[in-house]
Design a protein around this motif. Structure first.
Motif, short mmCIF file in Angstrom:
data_model
loop_
_atom_site.label_atom_id
_atom_site.label_comp_id
_atom_site.label_asym_id
_atom_site.label_seq_id
_atom_site.Cartn_x
_atom_site.Cartn_y
_atom_site.Cartn_z
N GLY A 9 0.88 -1.06 0.13
CA GLY A 9 0.04 -0.06 0.08
C GLY A 9 0.87 1.30 -0.15
N LEU A 10 0.27 2.43 -0.45
CA LEU A 10 0.93 3.66 -0.38
C LEU A 10 1.76 3.97 0.74
N PRO A 11 2.68 4.82 0.58
CA PRO A 11 3.03 5.47 2.03
C PRO A 11 1.74 6.14 2.86
N GLY A 12 1.84 5.86 3.95
CA GLY A 12 0.60 6.34 4.79
C GLY A 12 -0.63 5.46 4.76
N ALA A 13 -0.63 4.49 4.02
CA ALA A 13 -1.78 3.63 3.89
C ALA A 13 -2.25 2.75 5.17
N GLY A 14 -1.43 2.82 6.25
CA GLY A 14 -1.61 2.20 7.29
C GLY A 14 -1.00 0.88 7.60
N LYS A 15 0.22 0.51 6.89
CA LYS A 15 0.79 -0.84 6.86
C LYS A 15 1.40 -1.05 8.38
N GLY A 16 2.04 0.09 8.86
CA GLY A 16 2.75 0.02 10.32
C GLY A 16 1.64 -0.03 11.15
N SER A 32 9.21 -4.61 9.49
CA SER A 32 9.15 -3.68 8.62
C SER A 32 10.61 -2.91 8.20
N THR A 33 10.89 -3.19 6.82
CA THR A 33 12.15 -2.60 6.52
C THR A 33 12.59 -1.16 6.82
N GLY A 34 11.52 -0.45 6.70
CA GLY A 34 11.55 1.13 7.03
C GLY A 34 12.12 1.28 8.52
N GLY A 58 13.49 10.27 -0.47
CA GLY A 58 12.15 9.60 -0.59
C GLY A 58 12.32 8.60 -1.76
N GLU A 59 13.69 8.04 -2.02
CA GLU A 59 14.10 7.14 -3.06
C GLU A 59 14.02 5.88 -2.24
N LEU A 60 14.27 4.84 -3.11
CA LEU A 60 14.54 3.55 -2.53
C LEU A 60 15.80 3.23 -2.42
N VAL A 61 16.23 2.18 -1.14
CA VAL A 61 17.20 1.82 -0.84
C VAL A 61 17.86 0.58 -1.85
N PRO A 62 18.84 0.58 -2.22
CA PRO A 62 19.16 -0.42 -3.30
C PRO A 62 18.72 -1.89 -2.87
N GLY A 198 -11.02 5.31 6.48
CA GLY A 198 -11.87 5.22 7.76
C GLY A 198 -11.27 4.76 9.07
N ASP A 199 -11.85 4.18 10.16
CA ASP A 199 -11.55 4.13 11.16
C ASP A 199 -10.62 3.12 11.39
N VAL A 200 -9.42 3.00 12.12
CA VAL A 200 -8.53 2.34 12.27
C VAL A 200 -8.80 0.62 12.81
P1 AP5 Z 1 1.24 4.24 8.92
O1 AP5 Z 1 0.71 3.24 9.60
O2 AP5 Z 1 2.43 4.76 9.65
O3 AP5 Z 1 1.40 4.17 7.35
P2 AP5 Z 1 2.53 3.32 6.79
O4 AP5 Z 1 1.67 2.66 5.47
O5 AP5 Z 1 2.99 2.61 7.43
O6 AP5 Z 1 3.35 4.66 5.98
P3 AP5 Z 1 4.93 4.65 5.84
O7 AP5 Z 1 5.00 6.17 5.63
O8 AP5 Z 1 5.74 4.03 7.02
O9 AP5 Z 1 5.12 3.82 4.53
P4 AP5 Z 1 6.45 4.09 3.83
O10 AP5 Z 1 5.98 2.94 2.77
O11 AP5 Z 1 6.62 5.13 2.98
O12 AP5 Z 1 7.66 4.17 4.66
P5 AP5 Z 1 8.55 3.05 5.13
O13 AP5 Z 1 9.00 3.10 6.50
O14 AP5 Z 1 7.98 1.56 4.82
O15 AP5 Z 1 0.13 5.64 9.05
C1 AP5 Z 1 0.47 6.86 8.78
C2 AP5 Z 1 -0.14 8.05 9.67
O16 AP5 Z 1 -1.55 7.76 9.61
C3 AP5 Z 1 0.05 7.51 11.22
O17 AP5 Z 1 0.23 8.63 11.99
C4 AP5 Z 1 -1.16 6.71 11.70
O18 AP5 Z 1 -1.34 7.15 13.11
C5 AP5 Z 1 -2.19 7.33 10.70
N1 AP5 Z 1 -3.07 6.64 10.33
C6 AP5 Z 1 -2.91 5.14 10.16
N2 AP5 Z 1 -4.47 4.51 9.66
C7 AP5 Z 1 -5.04 5.73 9.97
C8 AP5 Z 1 -6.66 5.57 9.91
N3 AP5 Z 1 -7.10 4.58 9.12
N4 AP5 Z 1 -7.11 6.87 9.82
C9 AP5 Z 1 -6.50 8.05 10.18
N5 AP5 Z 1 -5.08 7.98 10.45
C10 AP5 Z 1 -4.69 6.75 10.29
O19 AP5 Z 1 9.97 3.45 4.20
C11 AP5 Z 1 10.66 4.55 4.63
C12 AP5 Z 1 11.69 4.41 3.43
O20 AP5 Z 1 12.74 3.63 3.67
C13 AP5 Z 1 11.24 4.23 1.82
O21 AP5 Z 1 10.87 5.73 1.29
C14 AP5 Z 1 12.63 3.84 1.39
O22 AP5 Z 1 13.62 4.93 1.28
C15 AP5 Z 1 13.09 2.96 2.42
N6 AP5 Z 1 12.67 1.40 2.23
C16 AP5 Z 1 12.06 0.91 3.25
N7 AP5 Z 1 11.45 -0.35 2.92
C17 AP5 Z 1 12.22 -0.36 1.57
C18 AP5 Z 1 12.48 -1.54 0.62
N8 AP5 Z 1 11.78 -2.89 0.97
N9 AP5 Z 1 13.38 -1.37 -0.46
C19 AP5 Z 1 13.68 -0.19 -0.40
N10 AP5 Z 1 13.84 0.74 0.30
C20 AP5 Z 1 13.16 0.69 1.50
#
Ligand code: AP5
Ligand code: MG
Ligand code: ZN
Length: 212
Positions: A9-16, A32-34, A58-62, A198-200
């Motif tokens: 899912g998109l960044p911010g989709a709520g994966k974490g 969580s790789t992030g 905001g780019e991807l790690v190799p 919607g609701d978590v």
């Molecule tokens: P949250 O649960 O944090 O969303 P998320 O999907 O985990 O969003 P991320 O921003 O963590 O995803 P990402 O893919 O950009 O980052 P990642 O760390 O993986 O929710 C977001 C916010 O919304 C929170 O405040 C939450 O409370 C709120 N919320 C959640 N659900 C809600 C709801 N229903 N209603 C209202 N609010 C809600 O990656 C970061 C960086 O690491 C990447 O950019 C890249 O550089 C590197 N990286 C990580 N993994 C890789 C990989 N596999 N390959 C290469 N590079 C990588």
């Protein structure tokens, strides 16, 4: 039965947010790789030094770097009962590498489908606990005391890549590199779409229904 789940899912989709709840209920680790990369940055390791500038842009790690850390993590004994992959795989080569070691263990690929319009507000308002990693949102998931974690009392901070211009870059990386995974996994029969606006807790209920 082991439960291997991939959250897409998109960044911010709520994966974490959802992965943390699943990890508690099913007693399986959230991978969580992030988070792993951010902890490497915090600890000043060689990996962290390599990852920092890429992540801040905001780019991807190799691929070879992330594939290496995930393979190592999956080999640990707590993954035998299952695991939740949050933010991995994110490219076709990562998915191919995962298939080579864990294809059979993956039971579901959940696509968290959220309205794009909600993303910026979710990410700009996100706050994370510096010590336990608990996640909050200024408006949607506020902590009881401002700037302090409900669980451990430590400070809440904003992620370096949650700035408007970096968010756009992350969305672009998603479209370019990660969205094609849906097609890659298309014929596995394991992909499920989850409405993630919607609701978590309601979203969580939909996920648990699928896993059961
Ligand atoms: P949250 O649960 O944090 O969303 P998320 O999907 O985990 O969003 P991320 O921003 O963590 O995803 P990402 O893919 O950009 O980052 P990642 O760390 O993986 O929710 C977001 C916010 O919304 C929170 O405040 C939450 O409370 C709120 N919320 C959640 N659900 C809600 C709801 N229903 N209603 C209202 N609010 C809600 O990656 C970061 C960086 O690491 C990447 O950019 C890249 O550089 C590197 N990286 C990580 N993994 C890789 C990989 N596999 N390959 C290469 N590079 C990588
Ligand atoms: Mg996350
Ligand atoms: Zn905390």
């Amino acid at each position: 039965m082991s439960k291997g789940v991939i959250l897409l899912g998109l960044p911010g989709a709520g994966k974490g947010t959802q992965a943390k709840k699943l990890a508690v209920q099913f007693s399986i680790p959230q991978i969580s790789t992030g988070d792993m990369l951010r902890s490497a940055i915090k600890n000043g390791t060689e990996l962290g030094l390599k990852a920092k500038s890429v992540m801040d842009a905001g780019e991807l790690v190799p691929d070879d770097i992330v594939v290496g850390i995930v393979k190592e993590r999956l080999a640990e004994p707590d993954c035998e009962k299952g695991f939740i992959l949050d933010g991995f795989p994110r490219t076709i080569p990562q998915a191919v590498a995962l298939d080579a070691v864990a294809r059979e263990q993956i039971h579901f690929i959940l696509m968290l489908d959220v309205d794009r319009g909600e993303i910026t507000e979710r990410l700009c308002g996100r706050r994370t606990c510096v010590s336990c990693g608990a996640m909050y949102h200024l408006k949607f998931v506020p902590s009881k005391a401002e700037g302090k974690c409900d669980k451990c009392g430590s400070s809440l901070i904003q992620r370096d890549d949650d700035k408007e211009e970096t968010i756009q870059k992350r969305l672009d990386s998603y479209e370019e590199s990660t969205a094609p995974l849906l097609e890659y996994y298309g014929n596995t029969g394991k992909v499920r779409k989850v409405m993630a606006s919607g609701d978590v807790d309601e979203i969580y209920g939909r996920i648990v229904e699928i896993l059961r």
